[in-house]
Design a protein around this motif. Structure first.
Motif, PDB file in Angstrom:
ATOM      1  N   ALA A 137     -13.180 -11.924 -15.728  1.00  0.00           N
ATOM      2  CA  ALA A 137     -14.046 -11.522 -14.618  1.00  0.00           C
ATOM      3  C   ALA A 137     -15.055 -12.618 -14.297  1.00  0.00           C
ATOM      4  O   ALA A 137     -15.281 -12.957 -13.122  1.00  0.00           O
ATOM      5  CB  ALA A 137     -14.770 -10.223 -14.968  1.00  0.00           C
ATOM      6  N   LEU A 138     -15.670 -13.209 -15.307  1.00  0.00           N
ATOM      7  CA  LEU A 138     -16.667 -14.252 -15.103  1.00  0.00           C
ATOM      8  C   LEU A 138     -16.062 -15.529 -14.531  1.00  0.00           C
ATOM      9  O   LEU A 138     -16.774 -16.335 -13.915  1.00  0.00           O
ATOM     10  CB  LEU A 138     -17.377 -14.563 -16.420  1.00  0.00           C
ATOM     11  CG  LEU A 138     -18.314 -13.463 -16.938  1.00  0.00           C
ATOM     12  CD1 LEU A 138     -18.760 -13.773 -18.364  1.00  0.00           C
ATOM     13  CD2 LEU A 138     -19.514 -13.308 -16.017  1.00  0.00           C
ATOM     14  N   ALA A 139     -14.777 -15.734 -14.737  1.00  0.00           N
ATOM     15  CA  ALA A 139     -14.116 -16.941 -14.235  1.00  0.00           C
ATOM     16  C   ALA A 139     -13.846 -16.888 -12.734  1.00  0.00           C
ATOM     17  O   ALA A 139     -13.508 -17.909 -12.120  1.00  0.00           O
ATOM     18  CB  ALA A 139     -12.800 -17.161 -14.986  1.00  0.00           C
ATOM     19  N   ALA A 179     -13.406  -3.299 -17.160  1.00  0.00           N
ATOM     20  CA  ALA A 179     -14.344  -4.401 -16.950  1.00  0.00           C
ATOM     21  C   ALA A 179     -15.124  -4.150 -15.676  1.00  0.00           C
ATOM     22  O   ALA A 179     -14.596  -3.584 -14.714  1.00  0.00           O
ATOM     23  CB  ALA A 179     -13.598  -5.730 -16.862  1.00  0.00           C
ATOM     24  N   SER A 180     -16.391  -4.582 -15.677  1.00  0.00           N
ATOM     25  CA  SER A 180     -17.248  -4.461 -14.502  1.00  0.00           C
ATOM     26  C   SER A 180     -17.942  -5.789 -14.264  1.00  0.00           C
ATOM     27  O   SER A 180     -18.442  -6.412 -15.206  1.00  0.00           O
ATOM     28  CB  SER A 180     -18.289  -3.351 -14.716  1.00  0.00           C
ATOM     29  OG  SER A 180     -19.140  -3.226 -13.601  1.00  0.00           O
ATOM     30  N   ALA A 181     -17.957  -6.235 -13.004  1.00  0.00           N
ATOM     31  CA  ALA A 181     -18.514  -7.544 -12.668  1.00  0.00           C
ATOM     32  C   ALA A 181     -19.525  -7.444 -11.548  1.00  0.00           C
ATOM     33  O   ALA A 181     -19.450  -6.542 -10.700  1.00  0.00           O
ATOM     34  CB  ALA A 181     -17.388  -8.497 -12.273  1.00  0.00           C
ATOM     35  N   VAL A 182     -20.459  -8.384 -11.524  1.00  0.00           N
ATOM     36  CA  VAL A 182     -21.479  -8.462 -10.482  1.00  0.00           C
ATOM     37  C   VAL A 182     -21.332  -9.779  -9.744  1.00  0.00           C
ATOM     38  O   VAL A 182     -21.187 -10.843 -10.360  1.00  0.00           O
ATOM     39  CB  VAL A 182     -22.897  -8.365 -11.084  1.00  0.00           C
ATOM     40  CG1 VAL A 182     -23.954  -8.574 -10.007  1.00  0.00           C
ATOM     41  CG2 VAL A 182     -23.092  -7.019 -11.770  1.00  0.00           C
ATOM     42  N   ILE A 210      -7.079  -7.181 -15.650  1.00  0.00           N
ATOM     43  CA  ILE A 210      -8.085  -6.164 -15.336  1.00  0.00           C
ATOM     44  C   ILE A 210      -9.419  -6.834 -15.019  1.00  0.00           C
ATOM     45  O   ILE A 210     -10.094  -6.503 -14.041  1.00  0.00           O
ATOM     46  CB  ILE A 210      -8.218  -5.185 -16.511  1.00  0.00           C
ATOM     47  CG1 ILE A 210      -6.906  -4.397 -16.669  1.00  0.00           C
ATOM     48  CG2 ILE A 210      -9.396  -4.233 -16.305  1.00  0.00           C
ATOM     49  CD1 ILE A 210      -6.808  -3.604 -17.956  1.00  0.00           C
ATOM     50  N   GLY A 211      -9.819  -7.811 -15.838  1.00  0.00           N
ATOM     51  CA  GLY A 211     -11.070  -8.508 -15.593  1.00  0.00           C
ATOM     52  C   GLY A 211     -11.055  -9.292 -14.299  1.00  0.00           C
ATOM     53  O   GLY A 211     -12.027  -9.275 -13.524  1.00  0.00           O
ATOM     54  N   ARG A 212      -9.953  -9.976 -14.036  1.00  0.00           N
ATOM     55  CA  ARG A 212      -9.844 -10.763 -12.802  1.00  0.00           C
ATOM     56  C   ARG A 212      -9.950  -9.859 -11.580  1.00  0.00           C
ATOM     57  O   ARG A 212     -10.638 -10.176 -10.607  1.00  0.00           O
ATOM     58  CB  ARG A 212      -8.521 -11.521 -12.788  1.00  0.00           C
ATOM     59  CG  ARG A 212      -8.372 -12.498 -11.618  1.00  0.00           C
ATOM     60  CD  ARG A 212      -7.046 -13.223 -11.696  1.00  0.00           C
ATOM     61  NE  ARG A 212      -6.851 -13.848 -12.997  1.00  0.00           N
ATOM     62  CZ  ARG A 212      -5.967 -13.440 -13.904  1.00  0.00           C
ATOM     63  NH1 ARG A 212      -5.184 -12.394 -13.651  1.00  0.00           N
ATOM     64  NH2 ARG A 212      -5.852 -14.053 -15.062  1.00  0.00           N
ATOM     65  N   SER A 213      -9.286  -8.727 -11.626  1.00  0.00           N
ATOM     66  CA  SER A 213      -9.339  -7.787 -10.515  1.00  0.00           C
ATOM     67  C   SER A 213     -10.763  -7.283 -10.300  1.00  0.00           C
ATOM     68  O   SER A 213     -11.233  -7.182  -9.157  1.00  0.00           O
ATOM     69  CB  SER A 213      -8.401  -6.611 -10.781  1.00  0.00           C
ATOM     70  OG  SER A 213      -8.547  -5.605  -9.810  1.00  0.00           O
TER      71      SER A 213
END
Length: 446
Positions: A137-139, A179-182, A210-213
């Motif tokens: 997700a951070l990437a 995963a959750s991203a901001v 999942i993180g990338r999405s």
């Protein structure tokens, strides 16, 4: 946890026998035993870890037309458990509808639905999954920080024994990653998430995907606009949110809601409630299904049902008691919730249409593609619907820009009749639906 359900069935049988000897006219017992591990991470560090083991015993007794239930997490004093239940039953009001399921409805032979796998996932492996999801997700370019990621693994065994002649059980396992991203900074921040959950660990989507999405969904929401209020708008509910519409339908055709007269569809049995051609199926026998079950909470055989066929409402979700109250028979949807027994769906499916979401967008030209709903402004007695929303504005048949601070308003009766399902159904979860186009809604903006 026990290697199989035989020990649980034996323990449940012992409690039933004691209740009968102490004066119950009939009784049933549910015994469950489970174990789980979960971890959460944030900013590359383990934030929380939980491990639990639990067991529960629920005894229901009948004394004439009176019924009572008690539960405990320890069956060391069965006599006292039965004594409490019987004392409660004797001072309870009579319930002319409550009883065990008729013996001819009990499941005598039921399938193995492959709901459990023996995969041993260590806490370290769960941490690695959560970290991989967060890192992915951070990437994503534009993601400013993580809201965390988690992973879990667990299993539960369930047994039901009744004095009416049923004894059975099954096991279920589950694995999950989220995963959750901001994206953005300050007041311009946007957040989104993604997740997966499966009964078999090997079926789980890769944590990196999942993180990338989650990251991509958050970035896509940056710099939302607010649109003007308009009536008669076309709205496409993303498939993650379309399940909420199917869930509202399920609540409206619950036998409990119909019997209590708290459903806006309580007088619609045998009538058209969806567009002609649309079907809603409840199928408890999907192998590895999220809510599959070989029998229901009363031991009744669970079969595939068409709840809505060609747009016509054909069934309520019924247990034995609800069926009797409504002058019908159970359809194997009895469901336990603590000490109570009601009725609910299993794997509920709105069958997909033929067109993709992109094709539906091209057809409507202008409208709203909803990716988040806020609040719970749904009146199940009248069907009135009003929820906060955000998503993307559609112009010239394509997504044009993100939008926020909207309210979608309508009435579920007319919304159901105006639904057009897309072809992109997601069958992973207990409610399966494709994206859904609903026409004629009001959008409250600026």
């Amino acid at each position: 946890m026990s290697a199989d359900c035989n020990e649980l069935i034996e323990r449940a049988s012992r409690i039933v026998d004691v209740a009968k000897k102490m004066g119950a006219d009939a009784a049933d017992v549910v015994v469950s035993e489970g174990a789980s591990n979960s971890v959460s991470v944030r900013n590359g560090e383990r934030e929380n870890a939980q491990a639990s083991e639990n067991q529960g015993f629920s005894l229901r007794v009948f004394v004439g037309a009176k019924v009572a239930s008690v539960s405990t997490n320890d069956d060391g004093d069965v006599e006292r458990l039965a004594e409490r239940a019987l004392a409660m039953a004797k001072v309870s009001p009579e319930n002319p509808y409550a009883s065990l399921a008729d013996s001819d409805r009990l499941a005598r032979d039921y399938p193995d639905l492959d709901l459990h796998d023996e995969s041993d996932v260590s806490p370290e492996a769960l941490v690695a999954r959560a970290l991989a999801a967060e890192e992915a997700a951070l990437a994503v370019k534009g993601v400013s920080k993580s809201s965390g990621a988690s992973a879990g693994r667990g299993s539960v065994a369930f047994a039901l024994v009744t004095s009416g002649g049923f004894a059975g059980g099954y096991r279920r396992s589950y694995s999950s990653v989220s995963a959750s991203a901001v994206a953005g900074e300050g007041t311009a921040m946007q957040r989104d998430y993604d997740y997966d959950a499966r009964s078999h660990d090997g079926d789980l989507n890769a944590p990196e995907d999942i993180g990338r999405s989650a990251g991509e969904r958050a970035v896509a929401r940056l710099a939302p606009r607010q649109i003007e209020t308009r009536r008669g708008a076309s709205v496409i509910f993303d498939r993650r949110l379309a399940t909420s519409l199917v869930g509202h339908l399920a609540g409206a055709i619950s036998g409990t809601a119909v019997a209590r007269k708290t459903s806006f569809l309580r007088d619609k049995l045998g009538q058209q409630v969806l567009k002609a051609g649309l079907n809603v199926i409840d199928d408890p026998r999907i192998p590895r299904g999220a809510s599959s079950q070989p029998f229901d909470g009363e031991g009744v055989s669970s079969e595939r049902l068409a709840m809505v066929e060609d747009g016509v409402l054909t069934q309520w979700f019924l247990s034995t008691a609800l069926g009797r109250e409504l002058g019908m028979s159970t359809n194997g949807r009895g469901a336990r919730a603590g000490n109570s027994l009601g009725a609910s769906p299993t794997n509920l499916i709105l069958e997909p249409g033929e067109k993709s979401p992109a094709e539906l967008m091209a057809e409507i030209g202008t409208g709203l593609y909803v990716t988040e709903l806020i609040g719970s402004g749904v009146d199940m007695v009248t069907g009135d619907y009003s929820r906060g929303a955000s998503g993307f504005w559609i112009e010239n048949g394509e997504i044009a820009f993100p939008v926020a601070q909207l309210t979608i308003a309508g009435n579920l009766k007319s919304m159901f009749m105006a639904m057009t399902p897309a072809s992109d159904i997601d069958r992973r979860f207990s409610v399966a639906a494709p994206s859904i186009l609903v026409e004629g809604l009001t959008l409250a903006g600026r």
